[in-house]
Design an enzyme around this catalytic site. Structure first.
Site: not given
Lengths: 241, 311
Positions: B15, B65, B69, B123, B189, B241, B263
């Site tokens: 996402s 990053n 959102l 998030c 993340t 990853g 990524t």
């Protein structure tokens, strides 16, 4: 990777347009872009107009600040990014407004270029004298101050082996049906965030402009239903082009 | 428990990567080997996210990053998802809100579009003046459970609770599973982290800090996958990853049944990205050598042949 460069010159091109030179040349293909970063202020995509410069038109808070940098100031650059132009033979370079600046390095890299340039007034026809030394230059201005009075699309079609178009999207959309799709390239612009193909924000009908473009063959552009019509804003909400 | 839809091949995007249905459709047309696509997290109301720069990639294999959102309104998302359909791939809708009521409201609108609902509990990014979802909900087992319970009430689709690696994730997962989650997302993340430019002496990201993804995240979310599988034995959607088939196999052996790529798409055109997904899936299949993938999910937990006894 991002690097920080020193500004060496801020050259006034016209009332609204400045070329910002920095202290190192960057190797890129014409059409690729750089993310220009002003520390603490923001980051936006620009195509190089010289190997060590970008040309900026004042159009908002960020571009006002960029146009106001002084020698010695620092700017960050990330790139070169995206797909540039393939080598073009005898291209007609069709530019509108500040999009003309993005055609300069392509002009220098091309054999026997010609130019079709448009703007609101003579002031907006950037690099006019320089381009005249490289090949024939056709100009249209909306006020008739230079060349044909009217729009750049009214000068088309012109004879050339290939075509590269860079300008406001509605101008480019008007050029699309007038040029041979298999020999024409467009520089597509969308609001960019990551600029490296991750976030999807710069989608144009599903093509991510930052990594699939920004230079697209017209055969691809012809498949983009959104081209000339709508784009995603910062939040993702659609807005009209 | 509601089983996850059959995602074949079991590869998806993460996402916030690719994000929009027209991009998914372009990937599908380009022959990407993704059996499902996850939307950008859909929020209750329009929000622009952070100013640029939103991404920085120091050379250590980490990408930071701080998009925070951005979203159009849930109503506009409804229009998008009505307009743009996928041919074969499954669609997972990621949802978020500031509290359980908002999560529920978004889920109510999105449920009919998704083959599954992924609940973004982790998030680590925020706009100035906001609190991250990770801090306000995802690190708190009780609040996470409340979100899952209300989402569960709004949908008959499988619910994936996507966890933050920066949390007591087994405790959070435990309460989410009790509250009705069908699967776990391992995970979001990491961090957030920070990158500073030494010349201008400024934080590079406009949002100052940003969630960490890429190779640097892999060992952490791999561990989360391993531990969550050991504890719950539930379907796990793993992220973090995954760039090669070997990475994918590691996650499968740790317990993942669906693998998310993010990524690894960096700087890749649609054709290059599609080719990467094919390479990953072909490599996994070759490794499986004809065995069903299900036979290897969680295989790293099993004792070695012979029972591991020295006696």
């Amino acid at each position: 990777m991002r690097s920080v460069f020193k500004v060496v010159e801020n050259r006034l091109e016209s009332e609204w347009t400045h070329t910002i030179f920095f202290d190192e040349e960057i190797e890129s293909r014409p059409g690729q872009f750089m993310m220009v970063w002003l520390p603490r202020l923001g980051e936006k995509p620009f195509t190089l107009s010289y190997p060590n410069a970008v040309t900026v038109k004042k159009a908002g808070a960020f571009t006002e600040k960029l146009a106001a940098v002084k020698p010695g100031d620092e700017i960050g650059l990330r790139g070169p990014l995206g797909q540039g132009y393939p080598p073009l033979k005898k291209p007609a370079l069709i530019g509108g407004g500040v999009g003309i600046a993005e055609l300069r390095l392509l002009a220098l890299a091309s054999e026997a270029p010609s130019f079709v340039l448009g703007g609101r007034t003579a002031d907006e026809i950037l690099f006019y004298e320089e381009f005249r030394e490289l090949g024939p230059v056709h100009v249209a201005t909306e006020d008739g101050a230079l060349g044909h009075k009217g729009l750049v699309t009214e000068l088309l079609p012109v004879e050339a082996d290939s075509y590269a178009v860079c300008g406001p999207e509605r101008m480019m959309a008007a050029c699309l049906p007038k040029l041979p799709a298999e020999r024409t390239y467009f520089a597509v612009e969308r609001y960019m965030k990551c600029a490296v193909g991750l976030c999807g924000q710069c989608t144009c009908s599903g093509w991510r402009v930052c990594t699939d473009g920004p230079i697209f063959p017209a055969t691809t552009v012809a498949q983009m239903d959104d081209f000339g019509k709508r784009r995603r804003s910062k939040s993702g909400k659609w807005e009209k082009v | 428990m509601i089983p996850l839809p059959e995602i074949e091949p079991p590869l998806i995007n993460a996402s916030g990567i690719l994000s929009y249905p027209e991009v998914f459709a372009a990937f599908e047309s380009a022959g990407a080997c993704l059996g499902g696509y996850v939307t950008k997290s859909v929020g209750p109301r329009e929000k622009p996210g952070n100013e640029n720069p939103v991404v920085v990639y120091p050379p250590e294999g980490a990408v930071l990053n701080s998009l925070a959102l951005p979203t159009q309104s849930a109503e506009d998302w409804e229009r998008d998802l009505e307009e743009i359909k996928l041919k074969n791939a499954k669609l997972i809708v990621s949802v978020y809100g500031g509290d359980s009521r908002e999560f529920a409201g978004v889920t109510r609108r999105m449920s009919r579009f998704g083959d599954a609902i992924e609940v973004n509990l982790g998030c680590p990014n925020k706009e100035p003046g906001e609190q991250t979802i990770m801090e306000s909900i995802g690190q708190n087992p009780a609040l996470s459970a409340e979100v899952i319970e209300r989402v569960r009430d709004e949908t008959d689709k499988p619910v994936i609770a996507k966890l933050s690696p920066n949390s007591d994730y087994l405790a959070v997962a435990d309460s989410c599973m009790s509250a009705g989650a069908d699967a776990l997302g391992c995970g979001n993340t990491l961090g957030p982290g920070l990158a500073v430019d030494i010349q201008s002496r400024a934080a590079i990201l406009a949002g100052t800090t940003g969630g960490i993804s890429g190779p640097a995240l892999k060992p952490i979310n791999l561990r989360m996958t391993y531990e969550a599988y050991a504890r719950f034995g539930c379907p796990i959607v793993a992220y973090g990853g995954i760039e090669t088939w070997e990475d994918a196999v590691e996650y499968i052996l740790a317990g993942a049944s669906v693998l998310g790529i993010g990524t690894a798409f960096m700087r890749k055109s649609t054709h290059e990205a599609a080719a990467l997904t094919r390479d990953i899936w072909e490599g996994v299949q070759e490794y499986l050598g004809g065995e069903p993938m299900s036979a290897l999910i969680g295989a790293a937990h099993r004792p070695a042949d012979g029972g591991g006894s020295d006696a």
